[in-house]
Scaffold this motif. Structure first.
Motif, PDB file in Angstrom:
ATOM      1  N   THR B 367      17.843 -28.630   9.139  1.00 33.68           N
ATOM      2  CA  THR B 367      16.550 -27.977   8.950  1.00 33.68           C
ATOM      3  C   THR B 367      16.027 -28.140   7.529  1.00 33.68           C
ATOM      4  N   SER B 372      13.482 -34.779   9.885  1.00 31.05           N
ATOM      5  CA  SER B 372      12.409 -34.785  10.886  1.00 31.05           C
ATOM      6  C   SER B 372      11.153 -35.495  10.406  1.00 31.05           C
ATOM      7  N   ASP B 410      11.744 -27.413   5.607  1.00 32.03           N
ATOM      8  CA  ASP B 410      11.107 -26.335   6.354  1.00 32.03           C
ATOM      9  C   ASP B 410      10.002 -25.659   5.544  1.00 32.03           C
ATOM     10  N   THR B 437       5.046 -27.613  12.211  1.00 28.04           N
ATOM     11  CA  THR B 437       6.287 -26.854  12.357  1.00 28.04           C
ATOM     12  C   THR B 437       7.121 -27.406  13.513  1.00 28.04           C
ATOM     13  N   GLN B 438       6.449 -27.672  14.613  1.00 29.94           N
ATOM     14  CA  GLN B 438       7.140 -28.228  15.779  1.00 29.94           C
ATOM     15  C   GLN B 438       7.737 -29.599  15.457  1.00 29.94           C
ATOM     16  N   ASP B 441      10.962 -29.337  13.550  1.00 30.83           N
ATOM     17  CA  ASP B 441      12.093 -28.615  14.147  1.00 30.83           C
ATOM     18  C   ASP B 441      13.139 -29.621  14.652  1.00 30.83           C
ATOM     19  N   ALA B 444      13.765 -29.691  18.427  1.00 32.08           N
ATOM     20  CA  ALA B 444      12.621 -30.249  19.156  1.00 32.08           C
ATOM     21  C   ALA B 444      12.597 -31.768  19.034  1.00 32.08           C
TER      22      ALA B 444
END
Lengths: 501, 501, 501, 501
Positions: B367, B372, B410, B437-438, B441, B444
């Motif tokens: 995170t 990501s 994050d 945000t998605q 994640d 996700a």
């Protein structure tokens, strides 16, 4: 705007000169020489797929296809290299963005990473090299079977531990070589099956959320199937270890063949002579004709063993992930090993074809040396009923005696056996001289060895026929793979030409 | 008379002490430990065959069978070793001749040589070791699939170049390991197929004129088939090179797995912890718990690579014939490598089973790190229509900025993207914060990677099921070979017991 | 007549294409790139000597010197290569004979062989590469000492088995690296001393009956001395094995340094960061900054290990004589290894200079981890009189307890020790908290380690000073050798220019 | 209480069986066999020092010394091994604590770690093995010089590329071997100097705050000096790489010597014959006498090369710190390589001493082959004034002609040269037959090669004398080191006996 985007936005400096010199420049040069065409083909397949899946609009697809076709047709010299970027792909993308602008050119790499691009092109290169090796090996196998056939009755001493053992024929030795090479074929084929899987679509390591069609690209690139796990697709290179192991095993075998031929081409043996075109001379010693090709083959085997070790050493203790040392740096030794192996197979084929044999010297050595002693002992067992070990000991003492008095095998007489038997068993053997003479005849030794695997001419004829059939089947299987790949390439380039802007 | 015959009649001295110390004594010790039972079995099969073919009279056959059964049942300690002979076989034959006399005992070796005896027992030993390895490997594969299943949703950072790359799960990493191991299975199986051929009957190098039945002995020893050419049967050891290459490739892969686990078990990562029973302590540092098993696995991989190189180096440039350096000396490194590989497979299986994971630390790292970012760029492409490279550059500058200010992934906000877009394109992106945000994640990220080879849980479930099926088929195939061998052994010992004097 | 003579009079065909492709062409290319200048220098020295000794008349000497000077000044492009001859020398002699005629040009090679020519130029090339390596190594050593100095008080965890062991400083780690490199200097110097001997005059293998002055040519080529035995001079290449072993040992050491730096530059450690110019990015993952230089260094170490093995494998089992595989084929891997090693020394020097440290992260890790536990146990011994093992056990149980409750080292309290002591010995320790706190302070741990070899700052200052002095002496010794060689070259070219026709 | 303390307080389980089987049990067995005595000696030296420095009270010192002396005198069997601990030291300490109680026995390890204990004992073991190797090598060098002397006039063909090159003597070949071995001496000595440094006092990696006297313990253990940096002392093993590289280089050289001897002992060459005690026979072929010792030597060289690679592969990419794979696991291959090398030096010494030469066959081959062709060309240069290349071409065509007509070198006539000269130059050479005959005489070829490094008997005499002197100096230097070590051991054991409780 096209000049404002690029791969290295994350960092503020280009690679330093030392890194370029030691790392990037040789890598780019190698890529331009070996994987340029593969990567162009991949770009075409990927972009066609992006269009089919609706990930990139057809107009952009058409433009990018056109641009890549231009580069592919123009060849590696189309790619401007200024030592400011990291790899061939960086230069290719930069050129495409330069030509098409960021908004179009920047879409080529959608849903893709250099990780899957490079492991795909590496597998295509490896696949191609393995096929070339298998084809060169098929040629070598053909020649060994031809020679096995031609020399099925060319008698010579067979050796163990470099001492006369039992009579063989040159063809029989050659046939054993052919059998090793048939297993090398299977090892290389095993490696090919693992190389022939498509990692494209793996992305960096986890695929992507774009709806890629991995089966389309796998087929478009002529692969047998996609390589399933994306992580596996970018992190594993056991395909390369398997390929280079197979090459090193093959070459180690060839070093033994070359060692035999070099021994047999000495003044002292005088059994074979290399063609002048496979020989070197001396700048000072006027009499010299050196079997240069054989020493070169042995040296190449040593280098290949080292390349195998380099590959394994690179990979050892690396993270199981896409890392330079474990995944991409090994391409250098692996390609090198494959290329050397192929060249050596081709060269040895020619060397064998150019060989001049001296059957008289061979037969003389087989006759004078004591290679028929086993048959003599066996004949004693059959004729006299003695146990093998007793017969063996009788003959051993006869031979020892003969050598100590400077006699050769063809001078052994029935009386000699009697004397030895007398000493060991207290009675003579009484073998007729004709039986002894027959037992000591090298050619007769060979004729009586008719059981499975023996050198009798009848065995040789059948054995060569069955091996020729197996070789033909092997060659067909490789040809089918090569054709599948070639067809796929034509199809993709055709589709791209049809769709180009 | 029995004491008057023996193998070394040809020479006048026993081996000197130095040669015994360096060569014969370790060789005999190794033979007694590894091939004693195989050679007893071979003797039985050979003598049964000599009787069936009428080469040796049934009375002698019965006596010899009885004697060998005695030795086989008594075990290696039955063989008196006095360092005056060359190998285990010399001692065995001497003992048999001592018991039965020269006229009977001297017939055991009829139509046979140590050359084919030793390459047969070597292949039986190698075959057995490969089967053990394949069974141990099956256990390891089972455990990796179990862990892949259990941790299919245990999110952690995926790495390339030891830097956060994209989110993965522990199970996804484990599944890629399982896929490598499945290919290792195929490589070991390839080696097994080549080891599983019977050279018995090759004699010294050309078979014999005695009418041996090589098919009988091949079946009696549980081999898949005879190895055709006798010369091949005593001169080639590519079976050994193939086996040890497969072991070294497997172990190189395991060194990478161990390297990952060792990194992840550091204080700094804190992802996994080895069981106490797989850990070592310090004699001085009271806090220490060291992942001893992992370093041992990596060391064993290095040793195995060296054993491969030893084997190839031994064989290089030897005559293609029965020679010590190219044919028999390599058994030492090859057996050693196989045994180490087997032990390591068993050990790693236990280590994996004993591992404690820390999913919180794993998820936290995934995170906070920027793994990501790719998905964020991809989302920008999909939401805004920008080209991938442009989106990539926007995110790259956001990340660079964040890191320079000590922010974690994050903490990235939609406004940060707008600012970067403004700088690069002259306009903001305007992505809703929820989308950002998605995209950031980690879990996700994994859920959306559903294409072939991606880490989405649904993929994992299907993939594990199909791999379990393949593993079961692999295990069955090995079990069938093991059973064929076991049955053959029981049959031969049964026939021998029935026929013994 | 000049076209009628040549080296290959003994044979009737030029080398075949396969042999050229695989063997001669790469060899000639390598020679033109690496030994062209060395061989020109050798020709000059040899011809000057032939003139001085009255072996060749001064007029021919003058003509040949002129011709060689022309070629040397013109460079490798002056040599016409048509793939019909065996090596660079063949082309050079052919060109000289073409220019001067057979009667004059044919005298260049009087009393000489390609054997001694090539081992001489190989030693000159190796000598030069070793000197370059020693100079690059001196630069690296300087940088390690500079960093040891700068970071003598930069506290970080010291590791064993990748777990926190005891506090160290970055400078202390760096100093240990410097000490390994100092021994690498000695190994490379040992190799240099053996390479620095002149085989010229060995002829093919037995010198010659021409009255050559080997001492003159040895000095003229800047060698330390002639290599005595002519046979040794053409047959041995242990100089090359020694050099490449030294390179591989050095590189293996550097792979460990790179492995540490790569671990420390992960997100999880966060101790160091490479400069952007030593880092690579990702084409897909926008956040990526990969320590490319470190993985490249480790890969280069693996390749170098493989090149060592290639060299040894080539040489193994060759005749102890001038043979291709044992003597000349090894130049390829040996030069390659030396060049890679040199580039890596230069690159690592830069990488270290460009490194950014994060002392806060380092100190934090040292404080939170349990690296001070040994000192705590030692303090217990000193304060309470308990035996070390008892104190060790008390601290071990405290640490175990703390970790199981998620506490860090700086949270250990005197009461925790009392509780553990109570459990083990039945009584508390009663250590003042200040003593415990002091014992657990990483920087204090370092300050008290003042005995020989400890990391205390005072030790570091003295140790660095003495190592700087040793390094300066090493560098001077190498500079003296380089100057001797340079002076000799200038002298020979000067003599040749004075004497040229 | 003594049973309540131990090394593994930090963890709750003993090592698992798999780890014991694969790792700890073989390690403990190796330690008991190789380093038991070294470690007892270290314990004595360390405890004596702890007493002298006032770190441990004299009463405890006396008790511990007594206990260790008991164990040292009782030997490895005194140490109870139950597979519950990690290494030999754990068992030793446990036994001492069992005997003396925790309060006394627990003080042995004060200020020390297994890290410095083990690298100290490893260096002592390596030092001892290197000295043994150097002594065995001195014996081999003596024998080579003896044979060089005895056979300084035993004419034989000299070979390059396995073809007749120029006449040599067996002694001349042997002398070149001696020169290689002299350099091997220097390489092993270089390794010895690096192994001969004492890491004791390094502790785990940073020394300790106890006021150890590292100079005392270094001298007490017979080391040349302490190894300065503690970190270096536990993390580096370049001493081991240097030692095994030197062994592998030596063995690679010996493989070439053995290859020559094996070729020369074939039926076809017939130059040399091994003693029966260095030969093996065949179980089936009665005539066989195989040069077993030579193939064993070559195999051992291959194994040693592999052990080198194992060592490097183990160490590659490990942390630069005390880790199992990089520091301690390598002892196994390194000890093994040293022991094999030593045994092979001793064996080859005997083999050379037992060799029977056949000077008639050697001279005949030298006379019939064309090895004197170079001298013939040189004589033409000197007599006729032709250039060397022209003379070379004339002789080359004569040789080619002779071989094509089955003539040998001793059948070449002056008229043959005239004919070739006529063809090439348009005029005969007119060399008197006596000059031709003299030029073609192999022994005369040797006598005229009197320049530095040539095989003339006078050169040989002088060269052997100077080498004998160098060898004596080498042997003295090694003897002095061995004596220093022996004296130190006696002193420490004496001090301990005087101080024991």
């Amino acid at each position: 705007m096209s000049n404002e985007i690029g791969l290295r936005e994350r960092v503020r400096e280009p690679p330093c000169d030392r890194l370029v010199e030691s790392y990037y420049r040789p890598n780019v040069a190698r890529a331009l020489a070996i994987t340029f065409d593969h990567e162009m083909w991949i770009h075409l397949a990927h972009v066609l797929m992006l269009g089919r899946q609706g990930i990139v609009a057809q107009s952009a697809v058409a433009a990018i296809l056109g641009c890549i076709l231009d580069l592919a047709e123009g060849g590696p010299d189309m790619i401007p290299v200024d030592d400011r970027a990291e790899d061939m792909y960086s230069y290719v993308e930069r050129e495409i963005v330069r030509r098409l602008g960021a908004d179009v050119g920047g879409r080529l790499h959608t849903g893709r990473s250099r990780n899957d691009l490079h492991t795909s092109s590496a597998r295509m290169a490896l696949r191609g090299l393995l096929i070339e090796n298998l084809q060169a090996l098929a040629g070598l196998r053909t020649t060994t079977l031809d020679l096995a056939d031609r020399h099925a009755e060319t008698v010579m001493p067979g050796y163990t531990h470099a001492q006369h053992a039992q009579p063989v024929t040159f063809g029989y030795w050659m046939l054993a070589v052919a059998d090793v090479l048939a297993r090398d074929h299977r090892r290389l084929t095993g490696a090919l099956l693992h190389a022939d899987l498509c990692p494209l679509g793996s992305g960096a390591l986890t695929t992507t959320a774009f709806p890629l069609d991995r089966i389309f690209t796998s087929e478009a690139l002529g692969f047998a199937a996609p390589l399933d796990s994306a992580y596996d697709g970018v992190a594993s290179r056991d395909d390369a270890l398997e390929a280079i192991s197979a090459c090193a095993t093959l070459m180690t075998g060839l070093s033994r063949v070359a060692a035999d031929l070099q021994a047999w081409s000495t003044w002292e043996y005088g059994f074979v002579e290399l063609a002048d075109r496979h020989s070197a001379v001396s700048s000072i010693m006027p009499q010299k004709k050196n079997p240069a090709a054989l020493e070169h083959i042995k040296a190449a085997a040593g280098i290949t063993q080292g390349l195998l070790m380099a590959t394994m050493a690179c990979m050892k203790n690396t993270a199981f992930a896409d890392v330079n040392d474990g995944v991409s740096a090994i391409n250098e030794p692996v390609y090198d090993a494959c290329q050397r192996t192929c060249r050596i197979c081709l060269l040895l084929t020619e060397v064998l074809q150019g060989l001049t044999l001296n059957p008289d010297r061979m037969l003389l050595a087989a006759t004078k040396g004591f290679g028929s002693a086993t048959e003599l002992a066996d004949v004693i067992v059959r004729e006299s009923g003695l146990s093998f070990r007793t017969a063996h000991n009788i003959v051993a003492s006869v031979v020892r005696e003969a050598l100590e008095h400077g006699r050769t095998a063809d001078q052994v007489r029935s009386q000699d056996l009697d004397a030895a038997s007398q000493a060991l068993l207290g009675k003579p053997l009484g073998l007729p001289q004709a039986v002894v003479t027959q037992a000591l005849d090298p050619a007769a030794n060979i004729r009586v060895r008719t059981i499975l695997g023996g050198p009798a001419p009848s065995n040789m004829r059948m054995g060569i026929a069955s091996r020729r059939a197996a070789l033909a089947a092997d060659a067909s299987a490789i040809a089918a793979i090569a054709e599948r790949i070639g067809t796929a390439r034509m199809r993709v380039f055709g589709l791209a030409r049809a769709a180009r802007a």
